[in-house]
Design a protein around this motif. Structure first.
Motif, PDB file in Angstrom:
ATOM      1  N   LYS A   1      -5.518   5.708  -4.624  1.00  0.00           N
ATOM      2  CA  LYS A   1      -5.725   4.596  -5.393  1.00  0.00           C
ATOM      3  C   LYS A   1      -5.399   4.944  -6.829  1.00  0.00           C
ATOM      4  O   LYS A   1      -4.533   4.533  -7.521  1.00  0.00           O
ATOM      5  CB  LYS A   1      -7.133   4.340  -5.646  1.00  0.00           C
ATOM      6  N   TYR A   2      -5.459   6.233  -7.280  1.00  0.00           N
ATOM      7  CA  TYR A   2      -5.212   6.941  -8.680  1.00  0.00           C
ATOM      8  C   TYR A   2      -3.639   6.973  -8.717  1.00  0.00           C
ATOM      9  O   TYR A   2      -3.203   6.488  -9.675  1.00  0.00           O
ATOM     10  CB  TYR A   2      -5.954   8.211  -8.899  1.00  0.00           C
ATOM     11  N   TRP A   3      -3.273   7.433  -7.609  1.00  0.00           N
ATOM     12  CA  TRP A   3      -1.706   7.637  -7.650  1.00  0.00           C
ATOM     13  C   TRP A   3      -0.927   6.341  -7.674  1.00  0.00           C
ATOM     14  O   TRP A   3      -0.052   5.829  -8.655  1.00  0.00           O
ATOM     15  CB  TRP A   3      -1.193   8.391  -6.412  1.00  0.00           C
ATOM     16  N   ILE A   4      -1.228   5.434  -6.788  1.00  0.00           N
ATOM     17  CA  ILE A   4      -0.333   3.936  -6.586  1.00  0.00           C
ATOM     18  C   ILE A   4      -0.588   3.140  -8.009  1.00  0.00           C
ATOM     19  O   ILE A   4       0.141   2.771  -8.527  1.00  0.00           O
ATOM     20  CB  ILE A   4      -0.819   3.210  -5.418  1.00  0.00           C
ATOM     21  N   GLU A   5      -1.931   3.116  -8.510  1.00  0.00           N
ATOM     22  CA  GLU A   5      -2.152   2.455  -9.598  1.00  0.00           C
ATOM     23  C   GLU A   5      -1.401   3.038 -11.075  1.00  0.00           C
ATOM     24  O   GLU A   5      -0.935   2.579 -11.731  1.00  0.00           O
ATOM     25  CB  GLU A   5      -3.598   2.403  -9.948  1.00  0.00           C
ATOM     26  N   GLU A   6      -1.152   4.425 -11.095  1.00  0.00           N
ATOM     27  CA  GLU A   6      -0.581   4.865 -12.144  1.00  0.00           C
ATOM     28  C   GLU A   6       0.810   5.111 -11.976  1.00  0.00           C
ATOM     29  O   GLU A   6       1.455   4.493 -13.162  1.00  0.00           O
ATOM     30  CB  GLU A   6      -1.028   6.792 -12.096  1.00  0.00           C
ATOM     31  N   PHE A   7       1.535   5.144 -10.693  1.00  0.00           N
ATOM     32  CA  PHE A   7       2.712   5.466 -10.746  1.00  0.00           C
ATOM     33  C   PHE A   7       3.644   3.876 -10.212  1.00  0.00           C
ATOM     34  O   PHE A   7       4.595   3.839 -10.787  1.00  0.00           O
ATOM     35  CB  PHE A   7       3.388   6.486  -9.738  1.00  0.00           C
ATOM     36  N   ALA A   8       2.811   3.288  -9.337  1.00  0.00           N
ATOM     37  CA  ALA A   8       3.451   2.148  -8.800  1.00  0.00           C
ATOM     38  C   ALA A   8       2.848   0.789  -9.659  1.00  0.00           C
ATOM     39  O   ALA A   8       3.687  -0.243  -9.520  1.00  0.00           O
ATOM     40  CB  ALA A   8       3.227   1.625  -7.259  1.00  0.00           C
ATOM     41  N   ARG A   9       2.016   1.095 -10.450  1.00  0.00           N
ATOM     42  CA  ARG A   9       1.366  -0.299 -11.154  1.00  0.00           C
ATOM     43  C   ARG A   9       1.013  -1.423 -10.481  1.00  0.00           C
ATOM     44  O   ARG A   9       1.177  -2.511 -10.700  1.00  0.00           O
ATOM     45  CB  ARG A   9       2.289  -0.599 -12.382  1.00  0.00           C
TER      46      ARG A   9
END
Length: 609
Positions: A311-319
Motif C-alpha cells: 500500500k505504501y509503495w503503490i500509493e507513493e510511486f504509482a499514485r
C-alpha cells in the motif's frame, strides 16, 4: 489445515503413509492416525501428539495391507485426543477429512435419532456414518460418497475406504485441496505435493466438487452429478531435497537463509536493465493493468503484512489508491468498489480458505479483474485468478513464514513498478528503483551476517513475557511482522505500533522489563522516530534498534543496543529489515526451548474458516 495421505498399492502402504504424514505435519500436529485394509480386515492406529507418537505405536505392532488412508490433525471439532483423531470408523467405512462441515450438528442429530452411537466429538465421524448408511441402502463406495457430499455444507477434502471394496479409495474435495499421485501399479491421494513426492512426481489436481476413485491401476474423476470428467496431469517440479532440512537445526532457520536465492528466483527474468519485463503477470495483463485505477488487497496473517507494505509503495510511486483488508473481514461486509479497481489476493499456499472465498466473492462485486501473488502454481487461487505472479519461493515447511514474506514483497515490488511506469513515474526514478530492486538478494545476504550479534542479543529475551515493536511508514508493517514472528514461535506476547502512536497508549506499558524493538531505516521519518525512542529511554525501557547503516542513529541506544543494517535503499528496505527480526524471533525461540517449526495451536496452511 489438516493433512491427508491415501494409497492403493501392491506393497504395504502404512510405511509410505507415515512418510507422507511427516511431510504434511506442518498442516497440523495435534494428533495423527493410519487405517489400512488387509484382505478386507481394517487395522488402525491413532495417537495424540506428533506423527512420531503414532509411528512408535505402529512400529510396536506393524500391520500389512495395500490400501490405506492417513491423517495429521489440526483440531477444529473436539479437543486433541486419540478418540477425536482420524481416521474415523463407522461400520465398514473409514474416513479422513480436512475442513469443517457446517451442518454437521443437524446431520449428527438425525443419525443419533436413528440409533447411531458416536465415539468422537468430530464432524468427520458424521460423514463416515452417512456413507456407511448409504452402503447399507445398496450403493457402492463411490456412489455412497457422491450421495453424502451432496448433503454437506461447508468445506472438505476427504479420503474414504470400505472393507467391502478393499482395493480402492474414494476422495472428494470442496474448498480444501486434494490431489492425485499417479504411480505404476499404485496410486495416491494427498493434501499437497509434498506428501507424494517421495513416491511420484506425476500428479493431477482435483477441481471443486470433484470426486475421485483410485485403484492400483486406475484413476477416475467424477463431477458431483456422477458424470466422468477429465483433469490435466502434470509433473511436479518439487524435489525431495527441497523438503529436507539439511545442515540446519530447524526448517525455519533453513528458510531464513534461503531468502537470497528465493528472492533472486522471484525476480529472475522479470526485471532487467530497462525495467520490468512485459507480461510477467500473464498474457492478458497489458490491458487490465492499463485500466487499473485502484487496488484492493486481500490477505491473511503474514501475507496481510506484505499487502500493507505494498500500500505504501503503490500509493507513493504509482499514485493509485490502495485498500488492504483481512480476508476474513472482507467476506462479511459490503464493500464499495470504485470503477477500475483491481482485486489482489496474496497467499503462500493458494488454499487459504478466507482468501479463496474472498476472491470468489469478489466476482459479484464489480472489480476490474483478479490478480494473485502466490507460491503454489497449482493451487485453487492461482487456477481461478485472471492474472498471477508466482513467487517461486519453493517449499516452506516452518509454520512461521519467512521466505514467503520476502518473496511476496519482491513480487509486490514488481507490481508497484509496473503500475508506476504506467501512471507517469519519472523514467529516471523508475530506472533507479528497478536497479535497487535487483540488489535485494545481495542486501538480504548482508543482513544475514548479523546472526552472531542477534544470537547474543536473543539471550536478553529468555525470561521476558512481553515485547513492543515500533516502525514508521512502510516499516510499520515490518514491525507487525516482527512481532508476529516472535509471538508465534517463542510464545512471548508481542505487539507492534506505529512509533508515533506511543504517546497515545502503549507508552503506559514501557518499563525496564519491556524490550522495545525499533526499525529505524534512513529517511524523512528518522528524526521523528528518534524522538519516539527518546520517550522510551525516558521511561527506562530497553531499546533494541535496527538502524540503517547510512542513518544518523547513535551507536548506542542508551539503555539498549543498536545493530546496523545495510538496507540497500529505501525502496527495498522493508524486505531487508525483516530479516534480522526473523533471526531475532528464531534465536529467542531456540533459547526458550519451544517447538520452532511446529508452534503450539498453529498450522501452516489455514484451509478452514
Amino acid at each position: 489445515m489438516c493433512g491427508i495421505v491415501a494409497a492403493v498399492a501392491q506393497r504395504d502402504v502404512a510405511p509410505l503413509l507415515i512418510v507422507g504424514l511427516k511431510a504434511l505435519e506442518y498442516r497440523g500436529y495435534d494428533s495423527s492416525g493410519v487405517a489400512v485394509l488387509d484382505r478386507g480386515a481394517l487395522r488402525r492406529v491413532r495417537a495424540k501428539g506428533k506423527v512420531r507418537e503414532m509411528e512408535a505405536l505402529y512400529l510396536a505392532d506393524p500391520f500389512p495391507g495395500g490400501t490405506g488412508i492417513a491423517h495429521t490433525r489440526w483440531a477444529t471439532h473436539g479437543v486433541p485426543s486419540e478418540a477425536n483423531a482420524h481416521p474415523h470408523v463407522a461400520g465398514r467405512v473409514s474416513i479422513v477429512h480436512n475442513g469443517i462441515i457446517e451442518n454437521y450438528a443437524s446431520l449428527r442429530a438425525e443419525l443419533q435419532a436413528a440409533g447411531h452411537v458416536f465415539t468422537s466429538e468430530t464432524d468427520t465421524e458424521v460423514m463416515a456414518a452417512l456413507i456407511d448408511r448409504r452402503i447399507d441402502q445398496g450403493l457402492n463406495l463411490r456412489e455412497a460418497v457422491l450421495a453424502t457430499v451432496r448433503e454437506l455444507e461447508g468445506a472438505y477434502a476427504i479420503a474414504v475406504l470400505s472393507s467391502d471394496e478393499p482395493d480402492r479409495v474414494v476422495g472428494a474435495r470442496r474448498g480444501a485441496p486434494l490431489l492425485v499421485g499417479l504411480g505404476i501399479g499404485e496410486n495416491f491421494l494427498g493434501s499437497d505435493a509434498q506428501a507424494l513426492i517421495q513416491v511420484t512426481n506425476k500428479m493431477l489436481h482435483l477441481d471443486e466438487d470433484d470426486v475421485v476413485e483410485i485403484t492400483r491401476d486406475s484413476v477416475q474423476v467424477f463431477a458431483l452429478d456422477g458424470t466422468p470428467v477429465e483433469r490435466k496431469v502434470y509433473e511436479s517440479e518439487l524435489s525431495t531435497d527441497a523438503v529436507e532440512r539439511g545442515e540446519y537445526r530447524h526448517y525455519m532457520q533453513k528458510e531464513i537463509f534461503e531468502q537470497p536465492r528465493a528472492v533472486a528466483d522471484t525476480l529472475e527474468a522479470r526485471v532487467g536493465a530497462h525495467g520490468v519485463l512485459p507480461n510477467i503477470f500473464g498474457i492478458d495483463s497489458e490491458a487490465l493493468l492499463a485500466a487499473t485505477r485502484g487496488v484492493h488487497i486481500i490477505a491473511c496473517g503474514t501475507s496481510y503484512h506484505a499487502g500493507l507494505v505494498a500500500k505504501y509503495w503503490i500509493e507513493e510511486f504509482a499514485r493509485l489508491p490502495v485498500a488492504v483488508e483481512v480476508a476474513s473481514e472482507y467476506r462479511y461486509r459490503e464493500t464499495v468498489v470504485p470503477p477500475g479497481t483491481l482485486f489482489l489476493a496474496i497467499s503462500q499456499s493458494g488454499e487459504t480458505a478466507d482468501t479463496l472465498a474472498a476472491m470468489r466473492e469478489s466476482r459479484r462485486r464489480g472489480y476490474l479483474g483478479t490478480l494473485v501473488i502466490c507460491n503454489s502454481p497449482e493451487s485453487s487461487l492461482v487456477r481461478e485468478a485472471d492474472l498471477k505472479l508466482m513467487t517461486r519461493a519453493g517449499p516452506e515447511i516452518g509454520v512461521a513464514s519467512t521466505k514467503a514474506f520476502t518473496t511476496q514483497l519482491a513480487g509486490l515490488a514488481l507490481l508497484t513498478l509496473e503500475l508506476a511506469r504506467r501512471n507517469g513515474l519519472d523514467p529516471q526514478r523508475y530506472a533507479a528503483l528497478c536497479e535497487e530492486l535487483q540488489r535485494l538478494p545481495r542486501a538480504i545476504e548482508n543482513a544475514l551476517k548479523l546472526e552472531p550479534a542477534i544470537i547474543e542479543l536473543a539471550g536478553d529475551f529468555i525470561h521476558r513475557q512481553h515485547a513492543l515493536f515500533l516502525g514508521r511508514g512502510a516499516h510499520y508493517p515490518v514491525a507487525l511482522e516482527g512481532s508476529l514472528k516472535l509471538k508465534e514461535i517463542s510464545y512471548i506476547h508481542a505487539e507492534a505500533y506505529p512509533a508515533g502512536e506511543l504517546k497515545h497508549g502503549p507508552l503506559a506499558l514501557v518499563d525496564e522489563n519491556m524490550p522495545v524493538v525499533a526499525v529505524a531505516p534512513n529517511g524523512p521519518l528518522l528524526d521523528k522516530l528518534k524522538s519516539n525512542l527518546q520517550e522510551v529511554r525516558a521511561r527506562g525501557g530497553r531499546l533494541i534498534v535496527f538502524a540503517d547503516g547510512a542513518a544518523g542513529m547513535d551507536d548506542t541506544a542508551g539503555n539498549g543496543v543498536t545493530l546496523r543494517v545495510q538496507s540497500g535503499g529505501s525502496f527495498i528496505a522493508p524486505a531487508v529489515f525483516t530479516v534480522p527480526l526473523q533471526l531475532l524471533a528464531y534465536h529467542v525461540a531456540v533459547l526458550r526451548g519451544t517447538d520452532v517449526d511446529q508452534p503450539r495451536n498453529l498450522a501452516k496452511s489455514v484451509t478452514v474458516e
